[in-house]
Design a protein around this motif. Sequence first.
Motif, short mmCIF file in Angstrom:
data_model
loop_
_atom_site.label_atom_id
_atom_site.label_comp_id
_atom_site.label_asym_id
_atom_site.label_seq_id
_atom_site.Cartn_x
_atom_site.Cartn_y
_atom_site.Cartn_z
N THR A 118 0.83 -1.20 0.00
CA THR A 118 0.00 0.00 0.00
C THR A 118 0.85 1.24 0.00
O THR A 118 0.60 2.22 -0.70
CB THR A 118 -0.94 0.00 1.21
N ASP A 119 1.92 1.26 0.82
CA ASP A 119 2.81 2.42 0.87
C ASP A 119 3.47 2.64 -0.48
O ASP A 119 3.57 3.77 -0.97
CB ASP A 119 3.89 2.20 1.94
N SER A 120 3.96 1.60 -1.11
CA SER A 120 4.65 1.75 -2.38
C SER A 120 3.71 2.20 -3.48
O SER A 120 4.13 2.87 -4.42
CB SER A 120 5.32 0.42 -2.77
N ALA A 121 2.44 1.84 -3.38
CA ALA A 121 1.49 2.26 -4.41
C ALA A 121 1.11 3.71 -4.28
O ALA A 121 0.79 4.38 -5.26
CB ALA A 121 0.24 1.38 -4.34
N SER A 122 1.13 4.22 -3.04
CA SER A 122 0.72 5.62 -2.83
C SER A 122 1.84 6.59 -3.07
O SER A 122 1.61 7.73 -3.44
CB SER A 122 0.18 5.80 -1.40
N ARG A 123 3.09 6.18 -2.87
CA ARG A 123 4.20 7.12 -3.02
C ARG A 123 4.34 7.69 -4.42
O ARG A 123 4.50 8.89 -4.59
CB ARG A 123 5.50 6.42 -2.61
N PRO A 124 4.28 6.88 -5.49
CA PRO A 124 4.41 7.45 -6.84
C PRO A 124 3.31 8.46 -7.15
O PRO A 124 3.54 9.43 -7.83
CB PRO A 124 4.32 6.22 -7.75
N LEU A 125 2.09 8.20 -6.60
CA LEU A 125 1.00 9.12 -6.89
C LEU A 125 1.28 10.49 -6.28
O LEU A 125 1.16 11.52 -6.93
CB LEU A 125 -0.31 8.54 -6.36
N LEU A 126 1.68 10.48 -4.99
CA LEU A 126 1.98 11.75 -4.34
C LEU A 126 3.21 12.40 -4.94
O LEU A 126 3.25 13.61 -5.16
CB LEU A 126 2.19 11.52 -2.83
N GLY A 127 4.23 11.58 -5.21
CA GLY A 127 5.45 12.13 -5.79
C GLY A 127 5.23 12.67 -7.18
O GLY A 127 5.89 13.59 -7.62
N GLY A 128 4.26 12.08 -7.92
CA GLY A 128 3.98 12.55 -9.26
C GLY A 128 3.21 13.86 -9.27
O GLY A 128 3.38 14.68 -10.16
N TRP A 129 2.36 14.06 -8.27
CA TRP A 129 1.54 15.28 -8.26
C TRP A 129 2.32 16.49 -7.78
O TRP A 129 2.11 17.59 -8.26
CB TRP A 129 0.33 15.06 -7.35
N THR A 130 3.22 16.29 -6.81
CA THR A 130 3.91 17.44 -6.21
C THR A 130 4.72 18.24 -7.23
O THR A 130 4.58 19.46 -7.30
CB THR A 130 4.81 16.96 -5.05
N PRO A 131 5.56 17.62 -8.07
CA PRO A 131 6.30 18.41 -9.07
C PRO A 131 5.39 19.11 -10.07
O PRO A 131 5.67 20.22 -10.51
CB PRO A 131 7.19 17.37 -9.76
N ASN A 132 4.27 18.45 -10.45
CA ASN A 132 3.37 19.06 -11.40
C ASN A 132 2.74 20.33 -10.84
O ASN A 132 2.66 21.36 -11.50
CB ASN A 132 2.28 18.07 -11.80
N LEU A 133 2.26 20.26 -9.60
CA LEU A 133 1.68 21.45 -8.96
C LEU A 133 2.72 22.54 -8.80
O LEU A 133 2.42 23.72 -8.99
CB LEU A 133 1.09 21.06 -7.60
N GLN A 134 3.93 22.16 -8.45
CA GLN A 134 5.00 23.14 -8.31
C GLN A 134 5.31 23.81 -9.64
O GLN A 134 5.49 25.03 -9.71
CB GLN A 134 6.27 22.45 -7.77
#
Length: 284
Positions: free
Chosen positions: A7-23
Motif C-alpha cells: 500500500t505504501d509503495s502504491a501511494s508514493r508514486p501518486l503523491l510524488g507525481g503530483w507534487t512536481p506538477n503542482l510546483q
Amino acid sequence: MRASPSTDSASRPLLGGWTPNLQGIRDTLVQKLLPPVIILAVLGAIWEILCSSPGATLPPPSQVLTDTWELIVNPFYDYGGNDKGMGWQILASLERVAYGYLLAVVAGISLGVLVGQSTWAMRGLDPVFQVLRTVPPLAWLPISLAGFQDSTPSAIFVIFITAIWPIIINTSVGVRNIPEDYRNVARVIRLNGMEYFTRIMLPAAAPYIFSGLRIGVGLSWLAIVAAEMLIGGVGIGFFIWDAWNASMISDIVLALIYVGIVGFILDRMVGYIGNRVTRGTAQG
C-alpha cells in the motif's frame, strides 16, 4: 494496525507525481501570468487617476466599464443593419482578413520561391516589390474600389496587398539561404522538382517563411481596421468610426481593447504553428 508495504509503495508514486506538477504550474503562473497582471493593474490605476479629474476629456476605466457593460455581456446581439454586437463586428473583420491573408500566403510563398530560386526573376521582380511595398495600405483602397465596385472585395484586396510583401521577402531570403550541401544531396539522390520542393526547400526555409507569415497577419489586422473605417458596413473598423461620429468614446476604448486582444491572438496562433513546424523540421 501497520500498513502493508504494498500500500505504501502504491501511494508514493501518486503523491510524488503530483507534487512536481503542482510546483511547475505554480511557477509558470508566477513567472508568466503575474508580471503582466501587475503591469496592467498599475497602468489601469494611472489611467483612472489621470482621467478622473474634472478637466479630463477621456473616460477612466470605471466609466468605460459602466458605459459599455451591455456590449461586454451581450456581444452577439443583432438589431438589424449595422446595429450588431461587438462579436459580430469582429467576426466580420476576421472573415475579410482570412480571405485576404490566405490569398497573400499562397501568392507570397509562390513568388518568394520564384524570386529565391531564379536570379533572373530576382533581378526583374525585386525592384518592383521594393517600390510597391512602400505604398501605404489605404492608398490602395481608392484603386480597389474603382476596380471592384464593391466594398468587400476592395477590403480583401487591401489586406492581400498589405500582407504579401513580408511573405515574399522572407520566403525568398529563406530559399536563397538554403545550404549548398542540401542542394548537392538533392542532386545526388536525384530528387525531382516536387520532391526537392517538399523535402528540401520548404523545410529549410520554414523559419523564414513563418517569420513573414507572422508579420503579414499583423499587418492584415491593421489594414482591415483602417479600411473598414472608410468602406463602412459591419466590421470593427466601421464600429470605431461610427462610435466616434456618435461621440461614444467609451465604445471606442472597448473596441480598441478588443482589437489589441484579437491581434495578439492572431500573432500567437501563427507563431505557435510556426514553432511546431520548424521544431519538427529541426528534429527531422
